[in-house]
Scaffold this motif. Structure first.
Motif, PDB file in Angstrom:
ATOM      1  N   ILE A  14       0.844  -1.206   0.000  1.00  0.00           N
ATOM      2  CA  ILE A  14       0.000   0.000   0.000  1.00  0.00           C
ATOM      3  C   ILE A  14       0.877   1.253   0.000  1.00  0.00           C
ATOM      4  O   ILE A  14       0.603   2.215  -0.737  1.00  0.00           O
ATOM      5  CB  ILE A  14      -0.985  -0.022   1.192  1.00  0.00           C
ATOM      6  CG1 ILE A  14      -2.017  -1.136   0.977  1.00  0.00           C
ATOM      7  CG2 ILE A  14      -1.659   1.335   1.384  1.00  0.00           C
ATOM      8  CD1 ILE A  14      -2.868  -1.454   2.195  1.00  0.00           C
ATOM      9  N   LYS A  22       0.915   4.128  -2.801  1.00  0.00           N
ATOM     10  CA  LYS A  22       0.756   5.549  -2.453  1.00  0.00           C
ATOM     11  C   LYS A  22       1.903   6.361  -3.053  1.00  0.00           C
ATOM     12  O   LYS A  22       1.679   7.442  -3.613  1.00  0.00           O
ATOM     13  CB  LYS A  22       0.731   5.748  -0.932  1.00  0.00           C
ATOM     14  CG  LYS A  22      -0.547   5.328  -0.269  1.00  0.00           C
ATOM     15  CD  LYS A  22      -0.651   5.772   1.184  1.00  0.00           C
ATOM     16  CE  LYS A  22       0.528   5.373   2.021  1.00  0.00           C
ATOM     17  NZ  LYS A  22       0.351   5.624   3.458  1.00  0.00           N
ATOM     18  N   ASP A  36      -1.644  11.663   2.263  1.00  0.00           N
ATOM     19  CA  ASP A  36      -3.045  11.497   2.673  1.00  0.00           C
ATOM     20  C   ASP A  36      -3.978  11.445   1.473  1.00  0.00           C
ATOM     21  O   ASP A  36      -4.908  10.636   1.428  1.00  0.00           O
ATOM     22  CB  ASP A  36      -3.467  12.625   3.618  1.00  0.00           C
ATOM     23  CG  ASP A  36      -2.809  12.522   4.986  1.00  0.00           C
ATOM     24  OD1 ASP A  36      -2.296  11.430   5.320  1.00  0.00           O
ATOM     25  OD2 ASP A  36      -2.801  13.534   5.720  1.00  0.00           O
ATOM     26  N   TYR A  38      -3.597   8.126  -0.325  1.00  0.00           N
ATOM     27  CA  TYR A  38      -4.305   7.063   0.411  1.00  0.00           C
ATOM     28  C   TYR A  38      -5.810   7.168   0.177  1.00  0.00           C
ATOM     29  O   TYR A  38      -6.488   6.161  -0.035  1.00  0.00           O
ATOM     30  CB  TYR A  38      -3.980   7.145   1.901  1.00  0.00           C
ATOM     31  CG  TYR A  38      -4.600   6.027   2.714  1.00  0.00           C
ATOM     32  CD1 TYR A  38      -4.100   4.733   2.645  1.00  0.00           C
ATOM     33  CD2 TYR A  38      -5.705   6.264   3.528  1.00  0.00           C
ATOM     34  CE1 TYR A  38      -4.668   3.702   3.362  1.00  0.00           C
ATOM     35  CE2 TYR A  38      -6.288   5.235   4.254  1.00  0.00           C
ATOM     36  CZ  TYR A  38      -5.758   3.964   4.172  1.00  0.00           C
ATOM     37  OH  TYR A  38      -6.334   2.939   4.886  1.00  0.00           O
ATOM     38  N   SER A  39      -6.331   8.389   0.194  1.00  0.00           N
ATOM     39  CA  SER A  39      -7.760   8.601  -0.049  1.00  0.00           C
ATOM     40  C   SER A  39      -8.162   8.119  -1.438  1.00  0.00           C
ATOM     41  O   SER A  39      -9.237   7.519  -1.613  1.00  0.00           O
ATOM     42  CB  SER A  39      -8.128  10.082   0.104  1.00  0.00           C
ATOM     43  OG  SER A  39      -7.980  10.484   1.445  1.00  0.00           O
ATOM     44  N   LEU A  47      -6.686   5.730  -3.168  1.00  0.00           N
ATOM     45  CA  LEU A  47      -6.678   4.254  -3.130  1.00  0.00           C
ATOM     46  C   LEU A  47      -7.938   3.723  -2.458  1.00  0.00           C
ATOM     47  O   LEU A  47      -8.571   2.779  -2.943  1.00  0.00           O
ATOM     48  CB  LEU A  47      -5.436   3.740  -2.395  1.00  0.00           C
ATOM     49  CG  LEU A  47      -4.115   3.768  -3.142  1.00  0.00           C
ATOM     50  CD1 LEU A  47      -2.964   3.394  -2.213  1.00  0.00           C
ATOM     51  CD2 LEU A  47      -4.155   2.820  -4.335  1.00  0.00           C
ATOM     52  N   ARG A  48      -8.292   4.312  -1.326  1.00  0.00           N
ATOM     53  CA  ARG A  48      -9.503   3.880  -0.598  1.00  0.00           C
ATOM     54  C   ARG A  48     -10.753   4.061  -1.436  1.00  0.00           C
ATOM     55  O   ARG A  48     -11.625   3.192  -1.489  1.00  0.00           O
ATOM     56  CB  ARG A  48      -9.646   4.671   0.700  1.00  0.00           C
ATOM     57  CG  ARG A  48      -8.917   4.038   1.848  1.00  0.00           C
ATOM     58  CD  ARG A  48      -9.263   4.673   3.134  1.00  0.00           C
ATOM     59  NE  ARG A  48     -10.727   4.697   3.296  1.00  0.00           N
ATOM     60  CZ  ARG A  48     -11.342   5.091   4.371  1.00  0.00           C
ATOM     61  NH1 ARG A  48     -10.654   5.527   5.390  1.00  0.00           N
ATOM     62  NH2 ARG A  48     -12.644   5.085   4.451  1.00  0.00           N
ATOM     63  N   LYS A  49     -10.868   5.208  -2.093  1.00  0.00           N
ATOM     64  CA  LYS A  49     -12.042   5.484  -2.925  1.00  0.00           C
ATOM     65  C   LYS A  49     -12.128   4.467  -4.064  1.00  0.00           C
ATOM     66  O   LYS A  49     -13.203   3.927  -4.354  1.00  0.00           O
ATOM     67  CB  LYS A  49     -11.986   6.904  -3.476  1.00  0.00           C
ATOM     68  CG  LYS A  49     -13.224   7.260  -4.310  1.00  0.00           C
ATOM     69  CD  LYS A  49     -13.180   8.697  -4.762  1.00  0.00           C
ATOM     70  CE  LYS A  49     -14.346   9.103  -5.633  1.00  0.00           C
ATOM     71  NZ  LYS A  49     -15.238   8.148  -6.165  1.00  0.00           N
ATOM     72  N   ALA A 100     -10.920   1.473  -4.100  1.00  0.00           N
ATOM     73  CA  ALA A 100     -11.284   0.174  -3.520  1.00  0.00           C
ATOM     74  C   ALA A 100     -12.783   0.114  -3.243  1.00  0.00           C
ATOM     75  O   ALA A 100     -13.439  -0.894  -3.547  1.00  0.00           O
ATOM     76  CB  ALA A 100     -10.490  -0.064  -2.236  1.00  0.00           C
ATOM     77  N   MET A 101     -13.336   1.187  -2.678  1.00  0.00           N
ATOM     78  CA  MET A 101     -14.779   1.206  -2.387  1.00  0.00           C
ATOM     79  C   MET A 101     -15.603   1.210  -3.664  1.00  0.00           C
ATOM     80  O   MET A 101     -16.591   0.480  -3.771  1.00  0.00           O
ATOM     81  CB  MET A 101     -15.119   2.419  -1.526  1.00  0.00           C
ATOM     82  CG  MET A 101     -14.683   2.261  -0.081  1.00  0.00           C
ATOM     83  SD  MET A 101     -15.369   3.547   0.964  1.00  0.00           S
ATOM     84  CE  MET A 101     -14.027   4.704   0.988  1.00  0.00           C
ATOM     85  N   LYS A 124     -10.731  -5.052  -2.014  1.00  0.00           N
ATOM     86  CA  LYS A 124      -9.892  -4.737  -0.870  1.00  0.00           C
ATOM     87  C   LYS A 124      -8.848  -3.708  -1.274  1.00  0.00           C
ATOM     88  O   LYS A 124      -8.383  -3.701  -2.421  1.00  0.00           O
ATOM     89  CB  LYS A 124      -9.180  -5.994  -0.354  1.00  0.00           C
ATOM     90  CG  LYS A 124     -10.099  -7.014   0.269  1.00  0.00           C
ATOM     91  CD  LYS A 124      -9.294  -8.210   0.740  1.00  0.00           C
ATOM     92  CE  LYS A 124     -10.172  -9.234   1.398  1.00  0.00           C
ATOM     93  NZ  LYS A 124      -9.393 -10.397   1.841  1.00  0.00           N
ATOM     94  N   LEU A 125      -8.466  -2.897  -0.307  1.00  0.00           N
ATOM     95  CA  LEU A 125      -7.452  -1.869  -0.545  1.00  0.00           C
ATOM     96  C   LEU A 125      -6.151  -2.488  -1.056  1.00  0.00           C
ATOM     97  O   LEU A 125      -5.530  -1.964  -1.989  1.00  0.00           O
ATOM     98  CB  LEU A 125      -7.206  -1.085   0.752  1.00  0.00           C
ATOM     99  CG  LEU A 125      -6.217   0.067   0.687  1.00  0.00           C
ATOM    100  CD1 LEU A 125      -6.719   1.155  -0.253  1.00  0.00           C
ATOM    101  CD2 LEU A 125      -5.978   0.642   2.068  1.00  0.00           C
TER     102      LEU A 125
END
Length: 194
Positions: free
Chosen positions: A146, A150, A162, A165-166, A168-170, A172-173, A178-179
Motif C-alpha cells: 500500500i 501511495k 493522505d 491514500y484517499s 486508493l480507498r475510494k 477500492a470502495m 480490498k485496498l
C-alpha cells in the motif's frame, strides 16, 4: 482438544506399549492406536489422523529423531517423545524438530498424563504464536504494498500521502475490492507501463 483425543503411540516393544496404553487409560484416553514400526510412519499417521502422537524410544539418533518428528507432523499436532538417554545436542535437535514435549529418562506410566497435557498446552501456545506471526507478516507485506502504491500515486499526480491514500480507498470502495488488491493492481499496471 479434549479428553476424547485420538492418540497414536509409536512403540516397537509390546510390553512397553501395554504399559503406555494402561497409563493413557488411567489418564482418561482410550482412543489409542499403537504403531510398532517406524517404517512408513508418515503414511500411517496420515491414515489414522491422530490428534496427538506419543513416541517412546530408548536411545534415538539425531536422524531418527528428526525423521520421526517430520513424519509425525509436529507442526500440525502435539508430539511427545520419551527417550531413555539424551545429550545437549539431542535436546536441541528435539526443540528444532518442533516436538511439544521431549522427556528424558524414559516413560513412566504416572508421568504420561501430565506430560501429554503439557504437550497439548505448549502446542496450542506455539500454534497461536505462529498464527499471530503469520498475520503480522502478512499485515507488514500488505502495508509495504500500500505504501508503494501511495508513492506511485504521489509521484504521478504530485499529491501528498493522505490524498494518495484517499484515492486508493475510494478506488477500492468504488470497485468493491480490498485496498490491498487495488494497491497491487496499481503497482502491476505501473510496472507494465514502464
Amino acid at each position: 482438544m479434549s479428553d476424547d483425543l485420538k492418540i497414536a503411540v509409536v512403540e516397537a516393544d509390546a510390553g512397553r506399549a501395554a504399559e503406555i496404553l494402561q497409563g493413557l487409560a488411567e489418564g482418561g484416553w482410550t482412543d489409542v492406536v499403537v504403531l510398532s514400526e517406524t517404517r512408513a510412519l508418515a503414511r500411517r499417521l496420515t491414515e489414522i489422523d491422530p490428534d496427538l502422537v506419543l513416541i517412546d524410544l530408548a536411545n534415538p539418533s539425531r536422524d531418527l529423531l528428526e525423521n520421526l518428528s517430520a513424519a509425525s507432523g509436529a507442526s500440525t499436532r502435539p508430539v511427545a517423545m520419551f527417550v531413555d538417554r539424551s545429550d545437549d545436542g539431542m535436546t536441541s535437535a528435539a526443540i528444532k524438530a518442533g516436538l511439544s514435549a521431549y522427556v528424558v529418562d524414559g516413560l513412566k506410566k504416572d508421568r504420561i498424563k501430565p506430560v501429554l497435557e503439557t504437550a497439548i498446552a505448549r502446542f496450542r501456545m506455539f500454534s497461536q504464536m505462529r498464527s499471530e506471526l503469520d498475520a503480522a507478516k502478512l499485515a507488514l507485506t500488505e502495508r509495504k504494498t500500500i505504501d508503494r502504491a501511495k508513492g506511485l500515486l504521489m509521484q504521478a499526480k504530485g499529491i501528498g500521502e493522505d490524498e494518495a491514500y484517499s484515492l486508493l480507498r475510494k478506488a477500492a470502495m468504488d470497485q468493491n475490492r480490498k485496498l490491498i488488491d487495488v494497491a497491487q493492481a496499481l503497482i502491476t499496471a505501473t510496472e507494465l507501463l514502464q
